[in-house]
Design a protein around this motif. Structure first.
Motif, mmCIF file in Angstrom:
data_model
loop_
_atom_site.group_PDB
_atom_site.id
_atom_site.type_symbol
_atom_site.label_atom_id
_atom_site.label_comp_id
_atom_site.label_asym_id
_atom_site.label_seq_id
_atom_site.Cartn_x
_atom_site.Cartn_y
_atom_site.Cartn_z
ATOM 1 N N THR A 225 2.547 7.541 -3.435
ATOM 2 C CA THR A 225 1.020 7.226 -2.784
ATOM 3 C C THR A 225 1.163 6.016 -1.703
ATOM 4 O O THR A 225 1.840 5.151 -1.878
ATOM 5 C CB THR A 225 -0.082 6.661 -3.657
ATOM 6 N N ILE A 227 -0.617 3.732 1.162
ATOM 7 C CA ILE A 227 -1.937 3.153 1.252
ATOM 8 C C ILE A 227 -2.220 2.813 2.723
ATOM 9 O O ILE A 227 -2.069 1.796 2.921
ATOM 10 C CB ILE A 227 -1.879 2.004 0.269
ATOM 11 N N ALA A 229 -5.048 1.528 3.840
ATOM 12 C CA ALA A 229 -5.886 0.386 3.806
ATOM 13 C C ALA A 229 -4.965 -1.130 3.876
ATOM 14 O O ALA A 229 -5.352 -1.934 4.197
ATOM 15 C CB ALA A 229 -6.668 0.376 2.843
ATOM 16 N N ILE A 250 -5.631 -4.549 -3.093
ATOM 17 C CA ILE A 250 -5.920 -3.162 -2.479
ATOM 18 C C ILE A 250 -5.026 -2.193 -3.186
ATOM 19 O O ILE A 250 -5.421 -1.148 -3.635
ATOM 20 C CB ILE A 250 -5.817 -3.039 -0.849
ATOM 21 N N ALA A 251 -3.829 -2.306 -3.427
ATOM 22 C CA ALA A 251 -2.982 -1.362 -4.059
ATOM 23 C C ALA A 251 -3.240 -1.439 -5.527
ATOM 24 O O ALA A 251 -3.203 -0.140 -5.909
ATOM 25 C CB ALA A 251 -1.467 -2.018 -4.177
ATOM 26 N N GLN A 253 -6.353 -1.407 -6.783
ATOM 27 C CA GLN A 253 -7.609 -0.627 -6.669
ATOM 28 C C GLN A 253 -7.362 0.880 -6.109
ATOM 29 O O GLN A 253 -8.214 1.478 -6.446
ATOM 30 C CB GLN A 253 -8.976 -1.295 -6.056
ATOM 31 N N SER A 254 -6.460 1.159 -5.308
ATOM 32 C CA SER A 254 -6.167 2.343 -4.625
ATOM 33 C C SER A 254 -5.357 3.269 -5.387
ATOM 34 O O SER A 254 -5.507 4.564 -5.181
ATOM 35 C CB SER A 254 -5.452 2.108 -3.113
ATOM 36 N N CYS A 255 -4.838 2.949 -6.534
ATOM 37 C CA CYS A 255 -3.736 3.798 -7.363
ATOM 38 C C CYS A 255 -4.706 4.443 -8.419
ATOM 39 O O CYS A 255 -5.842 4.075 -8.679
ATOM 40 C CB CYS A 255 -2.383 3.154 -7.791
ATOM 41 N N SER A 256 -4.060 5.500 -9.089
ATOM 42 C CA SER A 256 -4.794 6.028 -10.176
ATOM 43 C C SER A 256 -3.728 5.959 -11.351
ATOM 44 O O SER A 256 -3.429 7.361 -11.757
ATOM 45 C CB SER A 256 -5.347 7.411 -9.857
ATOM 46 N N ARG A 269 -1.904 -1.269 -13.200
ATOM 47 C CA ARG A 269 -2.395 -2.004 -11.984
ATOM 48 C C ARG A 269 -2.096 -3.256 -11.859
ATOM 49 O O ARG A 269 -2.004 -3.497 -10.542
ATOM 50 C CB ARG A 269 -4.038 -1.637 -12.283
ATOM 51 N N ASP A 273 -0.193 -4.461 -8.141
ATOM 52 C CA ASP A 273 -0.680 -5.653 -7.460
ATOM 53 C C ASP A 273 0.544 -6.528 -7.330
ATOM 54 O O ASP A 273 0.851 -6.990 -6.088
ATOM 55 C CB ASP A 273 -1.881 -6.435 -8.052
ATOM 56 N N THR A 276 3.524 -5.045 -5.125
ATOM 57 C CA THR A 276 3.137 -4.971 -3.494
ATOM 58 C C THR A 276 3.343 -6.458 -2.936
ATOM 59 O O THR A 276 4.151 -6.552 -2.000
ATOM 60 C CB THR A 276 1.660 -4.750 -3.663
#
Length: 292
Positions: A225, A227, A229, A250-251, A253-256, A269, A273, A276
């Protein structure tokens, strides 16, 4: 005992011969180089193929790292060991050597190829994250000619790529831009394992500011992925711990990610963070010649 279903074996002596075999044999055929991902899937009967086409003889044609003024071209049959040992590649993109040092073990690195890694399209695959971070483009060849696709276009889902049944990936192109550097961070359960989470970062500096940046995460979604943003956040700003923290948030929150044997969703998660932040910090240090 894990034993694959019966299959026939072919050996290609050139790219054109490999493509011809793929056309003749159809969707029941698969190319194999290192085979470190494909063969275990066949043993587990997760991949049932009628034909394997061995392309190891194509290393002389597709095993290379070629430096040009605006890009580096890497042949799809280039071995992991060759990527690790390429000083030209490490100078332009330190992220490659970072990643190759934590990929599997010497046995795998001596046989596995960058093309095989990308075409496996495993969501946890290291070089997929590296190539996404560097905005690489993939050259795909079939009997009708060649086409070039971005990494976003290349991956269509877990274990699925844009390479058609009668096509093969032949080259990866990495654009060179001034003022940049990169880094790769990975957490794994044991040395050489698939990532729990991994992160690649690339930044480009101008007059002490971040003119552009890219971050790619692996093992936290159906595909590697990128990102956007984070890129938007970093552009035009001076590097700082506060900026890295915002990018890390942001990382996360943006991943799944999903909870599995490698860790919980919450833990992954947290790693997205933290990794990154680390990758961006090290990329900036390298770009400004403050670190290694």
């Amino acid at each position: 005992m894990q034993v694959p279903a019966p299959f026939d074996y072919e050996r290609a002596g050139s790219v054109d011969e490999a493509i011809g075999l793929l056309e003749r044999l159809g969707s029941s055929a698969r190319l194999v180089a290192g085979g470190h991902s494909l063969l275990p899937m066949m043993k587990l009967r997760l991949a049932n193929l009628e034909y394997l086409i061995d392309i190891n003889d194509l290393h002389g044609e597709l095993g290379y790292v070629r430096v040009e003024p605006s890009q580096i071209r890497v042949g799809a049959m280039t071995r992991h060991r060759e990527l690790l040992e390429s000083d030209a590649l490490a100078e332009a993109f330190p992220i490659f050597r970072d990643a190759e040092q934590v990929i599997a073990d010497p046995v795998v690195r001596n046989r596995g190829t960058i093309g095989g890694s990308l075409c496996q399209a495993d969501p946890s695959e290291d070089l997929s994250a590296v190539c996404t971070t560097l905005d690489a483009h993939c050259v795909i060849r079939g009997s009708a000619g060649e086409r070039v696709v971005s990494m976003t276009e290349f991956y269509r889902g877990p274990y699925e790529t844009a390479v058609g049944d009668s096509e093969m990936l032949i080259e990866i192109r990495l654009p060179i831009r001034p003022g940049g550097s990169s880094a790769y961070e990975k957490v794994e359960r044991r040395a050489g394992d698939w990532a729990v989470v991994s992160c690649g970062a690339a930044v480009w500096m101008s007059d002490g500011l971040i003119s552009d940046a890219r971050v790619g995460l692996a093992a936290v979604g159906p595909n590697t992925t990128g990102i956007p943003a984070i890129s938007e956040l970093l552009r035009g700003n001076g590097p700082s711990e506060e900026l890295y923290a915002s990018a890390g948030a942001i990382a996360a929150q943006s991943c799944s990610p999903v909870t599995d044997m490698r860790g919980s969703e919450e833990y992954k998660r947290h790693l997205a963070d933290e990794l990154t932040r680390r990758a961006l910090r090290r990329s900036v240090a390298r770009a400004t010649e403050q670190g290694v």
